[in-house]
Design an enzyme around this catalytic site. Structure first.
Site, PDB file in Angstrom:
ATOM      1  N   ARG A   1       2.903  -9.615  10.564  1.00 48.59           N
ATOM      2  CA  ARG A   1       4.202  -8.907  10.547  1.00 48.59           C
ATOM      3  C   ARG A   1       5.316  -9.869  10.154  1.00 48.59           C
ATOM      4  O   ARG A   1       6.449  -9.458   9.922  1.00 48.59           O
ATOM      5  CB  ARG A   1       4.553  -8.352  11.933  1.00 48.59           C
ATOM      6  CG  ARG A   1       3.600  -7.355  12.571  1.00 48.59           C
ATOM      7  CD  ARG A   1       3.233  -6.204  11.695  1.00 48.59           C
ATOM      8  NE  ARG A   1       2.010  -6.499  10.968  1.00 48.59           N
ATOM      9  CZ  ARG A   1       1.565  -5.830   9.912  1.00 48.59           C
ATOM     10  NH1 ARG A   1       2.288  -4.849   9.422  1.00 48.59           N
ATOM     11  NH2 ARG A   1       0.431  -6.147   9.308  1.00 48.59           N
TER      12      ARG A   1
ATOM     13  N   LYS B   1       0.816  -1.216   0.000  1.00 44.87           N
ATOM     14  CA  LYS B   1       0.000   0.000   0.000  1.00 44.87           C
ATOM     15  C   LYS B   1       0.849   1.267   0.000  1.00 44.87           C
ATOM     16  O   LYS B   1       0.457   2.268  -0.615  1.00 44.87           O
ATOM     17  CB  LYS B   1      -0.965   0.010   1.175  1.00 44.87           C
ATOM     18  CG  LYS B   1      -0.340   0.118   2.552  1.00 44.87           C
ATOM     19  CD  LYS B   1      -1.410   0.089   3.629  1.00 44.87           C
ATOM     20  CE  LYS B   1      -0.802   0.146   5.025  1.00 44.87           C
ATOM     21  NZ  LYS B   1      -0.114   1.405   5.283  1.00 44.87           N
ATOM     22  N   THR B   2       2.006   1.253   0.684  1.00 42.07           N
ATOM     23  CA  THR B   2       2.854   2.446   0.689  1.00 42.07           C
ATOM     24  C   THR B   2       3.351   2.744  -0.715  1.00 42.07           C
ATOM     25  O   THR B   2       3.408   3.902  -1.143  1.00 42.07           O
ATOM     26  CB  THR B   2       4.048   2.255   1.640  1.00 42.07           C
ATOM     27  OG1 THR B   2       3.562   1.966   2.956  1.00 42.07           O
ATOM     28  CG2 THR B   2       4.909   3.503   1.688  1.00 42.07           C
TER      29      THR B   2
ATOM     30  N   ASP C   1      -3.845   7.288   4.595  1.00 39.30           N
ATOM     31  CA  ASP C   1      -3.392   5.929   4.863  1.00 39.30           C
ATOM     32  C   ASP C   1      -3.954   5.468   6.210  1.00 39.30           C
ATOM     33  O   ASP C   1      -4.299   6.275   7.063  1.00 39.30           O
ATOM     34  CB  ASP C   1      -1.865   5.912   4.883  1.00 39.30           C
ATOM     35  CG  ASP C   1      -1.299   4.505   4.972  1.00 39.30           C
ATOM     36  OD1 ASP C   1      -2.021   3.555   4.630  1.00 39.30           O
ATOM     37  OD2 ASP C   1      -0.129   4.366   5.387  1.00 39.30           O
ATOM     38  N   GLU C   2      -4.031   4.161   6.405  1.00 37.75           N
ATOM     39  CA  GLU C   2      -4.513   3.576   7.666  1.00 37.75           C
ATOM     40  C   GLU C   2      -5.872   4.170   8.064  1.00 37.75           C
ATOM     41  O   GLU C   2      -6.104   4.507   9.224  1.00 37.75           O
ATOM     42  CB  GLU C   2      -3.485   3.792   8.787  1.00 37.75           C
ATOM     43  CG  GLU C   2      -2.094   3.277   8.490  1.00 37.75           C
ATOM     44  CD  GLU C   2      -1.996   1.761   8.498  1.00 37.75           C
ATOM     45  OE1 GLU C   2      -3.028   1.095   8.654  1.00 37.75           O
ATOM     46  OE2 GLU C   2      -0.875   1.241   8.353  1.00 37.75           O
TER      47      GLU C   2
ATOM     48  N   GLN D   1      -7.278  -4.721  10.201  1.00 33.16           N
ATOM     49  CA  GLN D   1      -6.153  -4.220  10.996  1.00 33.16           C
ATOM     50  C   GLN D   1      -6.548  -3.011  11.845  1.00 33.16           C
ATOM     51  O   GLN D   1      -5.697  -2.223  12.241  1.00 33.16           O
ATOM     52  CB  GLN D   1      -4.986  -3.865  10.075  1.00 33.16           C
ATOM     53  CG  GLN D   1      -4.451  -5.073   9.305  1.00 33.16           C
ATOM     54  CD  GLN D   1      -3.242  -4.734   8.463  1.00 33.16           C
ATOM     55  OE1 GLN D   1      -2.164  -4.415   8.967  1.00 33.16           O
ATOM     56  NE2 GLN D   1      -3.412  -4.798   7.151  1.00 33.16           N
TER      57      GLN D   1
END
Length: 759
Positions: free
Chosen positions: A641, A40-41, A233-234, A264
């Site tokens: 992670r 996504k980044t 984002d997020e 998340q």
């Protein structure tokens, strides 16, 4: 603006079809459901560059994320693809895309529009420790006891109220009992004290921005024209205030792109609302939705474990995680006798990975639900001679010597900051006792002036000795001298070749050119004699000096990255530091951190410890479906992670609150696919693992059965409201008969037929 993507464009060539669709969508609302490890980044940064290359004015692009670390990474990536470096001066009107956190954005808005918003531009930002000190003072001012009103609990209540945009007046109106009415008095006094000290807390940055956009249409219109394209984002982690800010800014052009993953969402405890992302298509019916389901991080095994776990949740957008990575090893499950045995098993496993698979220490991490679990783990790694670091970046800025230096700098910027003033007035010792400062504070309260103003009228303060009065006068002279130095160095025309870089005539010229903030900081440290003070410390002096040097290094880095940055900008940035901002990923050390802090990171090997009922999931879930789903999401975040090696562990007994208690395996273990797990210690076979899972299922079922009773009102996600008529514990499942208001009698098996108690 219509754009036609060029398939040969190097910016797009290495993207998947889904990523390319997200990057090249320019106008109109866009929802990107980005699974863990789906790049996504890369999508966000490429989208920024894509838009600028197609004629969109860079300054009209605003990209918001949640941590300084993530914002820094995005700025680096955008800079790498841009014709010029992307600096960030902390200003609102910079000529290139703004990449920042929500709090940083709000800080810039409040600084830029301080006068019309009724603020003094030199306001301080109080960290959590400072806020608690103000709360303690407010409790005392209300003639209440900190035994009955715990400052940490009061802090949490006030923060939650602000997250819901509930101010002191509204809180007072809604108070229903004696405790709430007293809480309202504390809240009101706390907020009044912040205003008197020209200070804001973290929540105020958001709240005052919301109010500013609401009450000043001209400011909102300017910002809407300034930021025509907004990327967030997020998005699953946004709270009510952040939601209102985002949609106010996007209200004119509707060019809003949000990226996130409901699976998340793990910050409900601090106000995050998962409905913000789940309801995006309701807010924008014409939104384009792009799912990113391919994972580039983890093995097939780890993804299968994560997918099986999170599929149990109802509040989510269904998606299927997949990867082209290798199958990978099964996850290792360890059920130890106690926490010491558990920690030793983790250390042994990590040493094996280091020696046999050559995994470096800095690619290993231990995650836990509660900070208290780290102590035994630290002891085990220390005994084993294995390097480790704890991700507690905020604690660096909480050290006494660091807070001393920063307090001086904050008073130089904002003399009304009474919290910082009280800290430095006798550091180093100069004969001004706590009693003296309290007398000065009482005089200030009576005269309705700030403590700093009272220091200037020290001759009028009764009850002080001549020695104390003279000491105060000398302190005031020192601060005024330092403020003159700061004003001089802050002047854009200041000559950095000047010999008075350290605020005295004897200082040598620097061998390496210094920037403004470093120059000011070193001058303050030298003038007040902090180095001499710490050199006198027998045990901690050396580490204190090293920490002060590290703070100077942070100032040097700030100057290098922000050539036009000011001392105020630096202090504001320090106040917004998060747990992982100072995490040194280059160190050859195992990382220990909470599951919440692990968000956004990745490691080759991860051990998640404390997989027990009451720990993960936390005891606070109390069978609440919403809280239980968040705990499951937290576990999911920890699992995802991991790149290669996953270890899951628990203990049969654990010392809690000073005594050993028997524990039960986490119910989440029962939700993991057995074919992707392997046992250790007593779990040497598949049958033993199945026994573990059966025990966990039965235990969870018994708790569910105990939480329901005939006559109880409940809510079901599909059938709505109803009343229970019968409950039966069936061993591995619970049978509940409910008479629903609209659907009549239904027989449910829970789980998966989730029920939530309704009062």
């Amino acid at each position: 603006m219509n754009t036609t993507p060029n398939a040969d464009d190097p910016l797009l060539a290495d993207l998947t079809d889904a990523q390319r669709a997200a990057v090249t969508h320019v106008d109109g609302p866009l929802l990107v459901i980005a699974a863990a490890g789906s790049g996504k980044t890369r999508v966000i940064t490429r989208r920024v560059v894509y838009m600028t290359r197609r004629g969109i004015k860079p300054a009209s692009i605003l990209a918001i994320t949640f941590t300084n670390k993530a914002a820094g990474e995005m700025k680096q990536r955008v800079s790498a693809s841009s014709p010029r470096p992307l600096y960030d001066f902390g200003k609102l009107d910079q000529p290139w895309p703004m990449v920042c956190t929500f709090h940083s954005l709000c800080l810039r808005i409040l600084k830029h529009y301080a006068t019309p918003l009724g603020l003094a531009a030199n306001f301080s930002i109080y960290d959590s420790a400072d806020q608690v000190r103000v709360i303690k003072s407010a409790i005392g001012a209300c003639d209440l006891s900190t035994d009955n009103f715990k400052p940490a609990s009061v802090h949490s209540i006030i923060s939650n109220a602000k997250n819901q945009l509930i101010g002191p007046e509204e809180y007072t109106r809604s108070a229903k009992d004696f405790a709430q009415r007293n809480m309202a008095r504390i809240y009101a006094k706390y907020q009044k004290t912040l205003e008197e000290q020209n200070a804001l807390d973290f929540d105020d940055l958001l709240v005052k921005t919301v109010h500013g956009l609401r009450d000043h249409p001209n400011i909102l219109a300017e910002l809407q024209d300034r930021f025509r394209y907004i990327l967030i984002d997020e998005y699953q982690d946004t709270n009510r205030a952040q939601y209102l800010i985002a949609h106010a800014l996007a209200g004119k052009h509707h060019n809003i792109c949000v990226v996130g993953d409901p699976d998340q969402s793990i910050y409900a405890w601090r106000g995050a609302d998962i409905r913000n992302i789940l309801d995006f298509e309701h807010d924008y019916p014409d939104a384009t939705v792009v799912p990113l389901e391919q994972n580039y991080r983890s093995t097939k095994t780890i993804l299968a474990i994560a997918d099986a776990l999170i599929s149990r949740n109802l509040e989510r957008k269904p998606k299927k995680l997949w990867t082209e990575n290798a199958q990978g090893e099964k996850a290792l499950v360890v059920q130890a006798g106690d926490e010491h045995e558990e920690a030793a098993a983790v250390a042994e496993r990590f040493r094996e990975l280091n020696e046999k698979l050559k995994l470096p220490w800095n690619q290993m991490a231990v995650f836990y639900r509660m900070n208290s679990l780290s102590r035994v783990m630290e002891d085990a790694l220390r005994r084993a001679g294995m390097p480790y670091q704890i991700a507690r970046g905020v604690e660096f800025y909480g050290r006494k010597e660091i807070k001393d230096v920063l307090a001086y700098l904050r008073v130089l910027v904002n003399p009304a900051d009474a919290i910082s003033l009280e800290r430095i007035i006798n550091t180093p010792a100069r004969g001004i006792s706590d009693k003296t400062f309290m007398t000065i504070q009482n005089f200030a309260d009576g005269a309705m002036i700030t403590p700093w103003a009272a220091l200037g009228r020290i001759g009028e303060v009764a009850g002080l000795t001549a020695r104390a009065t003279n000491a105060v006068r000398e302190f005031v002279k020192l601060i005024e001298l330092l403020r003159e130095g700061v004003a001089k160095i802050s002047n854009p025309e200041f000559d950095f070749a000047d010999s008075q870089l350290r605020f005295d005539d004897t200082a040598a010229k620097p061998e390496v050119p210094r920037g403004r903030v470093q120059t000011i900081m070193e001058g303050v440290i030298a003038k007040i004699g902090l180095r001499a003070l710490y050199k006198k410390e027998e045990h901690e002096g050396e580490s204190q000096l090293a920490n002060v040097d590290e703070l100077v290094s942070s100032a040097r880095e700030f100057d290098a990255e922000n050539p036009e940055g000011t001392l105020e900008d630096y202090l504001a940035g320090i106040s917004l530091v998060s747990d992982t901002d100072r995490l040194n990923e280059g160190e050859g050390a195992i990382t220990l951190m909470t599951l919440h802090a692990a968000k956004g990171l990745e490691f080759d090997a991860v051990a998640i410890i404390g997989l027990e009922e009451g720990c993960l999931p936390h005891s606070r879930v109390a069978e609440s479906a919403n809280e239980l789903e968040e705990e499951r999401r937290l576990f999911f975040v920890g699992i995802t992670r991991t790149r290669k090696e996953l270890m899951l562990s628990g203990a049969n007994t654990r010392m809690l609150r000073g005594k050993y208690e028997h524990t039960r395996p986490s119910r989440f273990l029962a939700e993991l696919p057995l074919e992707h797990l392997r046992g250790a210690n007593q779990f040497g076979s598949g049958d033993d693992l199945r026994s573990l899972q059966r025990d966990a299922i039965a235990a969870a079922s018994q708790r569910l059965a105990a939480s329901f009773s005939p006559g109880q009102r409940v809510r079901h996600p599909s059938y709505g409201l109803g009343r229970i008529t019968d409950v039966s514990d069936m061993g591995s499942q619970t049978r509940v008969v409910v008479n629903f208001d609209q659907w009549g009698r239904k027989i449910l098996i829970v789980p998966p037929g989730r029920l939530e108690s309704v009062r």
